[in-house]
Write an enzyme that holds these catalytic residues in place. Sequence first.
Site, mmCIF file in Angstrom:
data_model
loop_
_atom_site.group_PDB
_atom_site.id
_atom_site.type_symbol
_atom_site.label_atom_id
_atom_site.label_comp_id
_atom_site.label_asym_id
_atom_site.label_seq_id
_atom_site.Cartn_x
_atom_site.Cartn_y
_atom_site.Cartn_z
ATOM 1 N NE ARG A 103 -1.768 -11.501 -1.760
ATOM 2 C CZ ARG A 103 -1.583 -10.141 -2.568
ATOM 3 N NH1 ARG A 103 -2.101 -9.120 -2.066
ATOM 4 N NH2 ARG A 103 -0.339 -10.183 -3.405
ATOM 5 C CG HIS A 130 4.688 -11.431 -3.145
ATOM 6 N ND1 HIS A 130 3.832 -12.337 -3.729
ATOM 7 C CD2 HIS A 130 4.123 -10.395 -3.222
ATOM 8 C CE1 HIS A 130 2.981 -11.593 -4.415
ATOM 9 N NE2 HIS A 130 3.006 -10.296 -4.442
ATOM 10 C CD GLN A 133 5.701 -8.144 -7.133
ATOM 11 O OE1 GLN A 133 4.580 -8.111 -6.993
ATOM 12 N NE2 GLN A 133 6.289 -7.516 -8.065
ATOM 13 C CG ASN A 161 5.939 -10.004 2.430
ATOM 14 O OD1 ASN A 161 6.397 -9.232 1.997
ATOM 15 N ND2 ASN A 161 4.535 -10.365 2.496
ATOM 16 C CG ASP A 222 7.047 -3.938 -0.078
ATOM 17 O OD1 ASP A 222 5.907 -3.610 -0.496
ATOM 18 O OD2 ASP A 222 6.990 -5.206 0.584
ATOM 19 C CG MET A 227 -1.477 -6.293 3.067
ATOM 20 S SD MET A 227 -2.366 -6.985 1.712
ATOM 21 C CE MET A 227 -0.766 -7.867 0.786
ATOM 22 C CB CYS A 262 6.086 -5.343 -4.877
ATOM 23 S SG CYS A 262 5.977 -5.119 -3.320
ATOM 24 C CG LEU A 263 3.614 -0.757 -7.537
ATOM 25 C CD1 LEU A 263 2.734 -0.709 -8.917
ATOM 26 C CD2 LEU A 263 3.937 0.609 -6.936
ATOM 27 N NE ARG A 290 2.813 -10.829 -9.332
ATOM 28 C CZ ARG A 290 2.047 -10.403 -8.340
ATOM 29 N NH1 ARG A 290 2.046 -9.329 -7.491
ATOM 30 N NH2 ARG A 290 1.151 -11.368 -7.469
HETATM 31 N N1 NVA Z 1 5.358 -6.547 2.030
HETATM 32 C C1 NVA Z 1 3.910 -6.136 1.333
HETATM 33 C C2 NVA Z 1 3.841 -6.674 -0.101
HETATM 34 C C3 NVA Z 1 2.678 -6.406 -0.802
HETATM 35 C C4 NVA Z 1 2.480 -6.791 -2.331
HETATM 36 C C5 NVA Z 1 2.860 -6.985 2.121
HETATM 37 O O1 NVA Z 1 2.900 -7.965 2.598
HETATM 38 O O2 NVA Z 1 1.752 -6.179 2.544
HETATM 39 N N1 CP Z 2 2.338 -6.630 -5.631
HETATM 40 C C1 CP Z 2 1.167 -7.040 -5.199
HETATM 41 O O1 CP Z 2 1.094 -8.383 -4.763
HETATM 42 O O2 CP Z 2 0.171 -6.590 -5.084
HETATM 43 P P1 CP Z 2 -1.506 -6.663 -4.577
HETATM 44 O O3 CP Z 2 -1.226 -6.859 -3.150
HETATM 45 O O4 CP Z 2 -2.320 -5.637 -5.266
HETATM 46 O O5 CP Z 2 -1.712 -7.993 -5.092
#
Ligand code: NVA
Ligand code: CP
Length: 303
Positions: A103, A130, A133, A161, A222, A227, A262-263, A290
Amino acid sequence: MADHFLHISDYSTDALWDILKLAKKLKQKFRNREEYKIFNNKSLVMIFAKPSARTRVSFETGFEWMGGHALFLGPNDIGIGKREAIKDISRLLSRYNDLIMARLFDHSHIIELAENSTIPVINGLTDYNHPCQVMSDIFTIWEARGSLEDLKVAYVGDGNNIVHSWLHLAQKFPMEFVCACPENYEPNSDTVNGSSGAGVSGVSVSHDPTNSVKNTDVVYTDVWASMGQKDEAEMREKIFQPFQVNGDLMAATGKNTLFMHCLPAERGREVTDEVIEADYSIVFEQAENRLHVQNAIMVTLAG
Ligand code: NVA
Ligand code: CP
């Protein structure tokens, strides 16, 4: 070069279906806690440059259930691309391990990791996509609906993403896919064009959430700030407010529509408590899947 899992669009429709069908079998086995030690004496190394709950726990639990050992490397452990060149890390880990899951922030870094690796690399999220996911998402929709025929998915929120992986999926599985987002928050235009140019699905980008969700089977959202963008969260909150998934928006679908995310969710921002807790919300099925879908991906690459 080993086979990797970096983008859904790298795989044929048949190969993607094989992963989904295998995931269905493995889900049953896992739920029954049957023995399935296909990765005995093997190791999976997991590199996390960003935080995670689902990805870390599902990969680690899944790989250990399949008899292997999973190692966690957090943001301060190897300093990928900072302490050491990516191509050196890649060659090093290839000597110790059987699979890499990473990641990372920059998408070009996972490509470089894969190009220099002699073992399979799985993309556990980058700023660009992703894939694990969205493979779990389509598996979850298949389970919930019993079929993927005549599927319409309306994604409402940031063109991020998650959307890029949906656009890759739409190149392989026929569907109507619309991304309803604020102006200037559209998904990458090359990815949109590549997806619609494949001629498999109806793909569009809209700025009108209410119209976009009409007659849709799935409303997906989402976080508004991913992040790496959390310093923009306050500014984005105002811009994205009309794109909140709430009871009114779900009612505007005009049918029994599933809600997906997706959480992790920021309740009260992109989605209300009412929606995420509703009977039509399948967010925890998605999260569970997942594990099963990634198990199928790992078995496909290295089993
Ligand atoms: N779009 C979010 C997905 C988290 C699973 C991120 O990249 O933070
Ligand atoms: N949906 C997902 O990838 O969750 P995390 O960021 O908690 O891994």
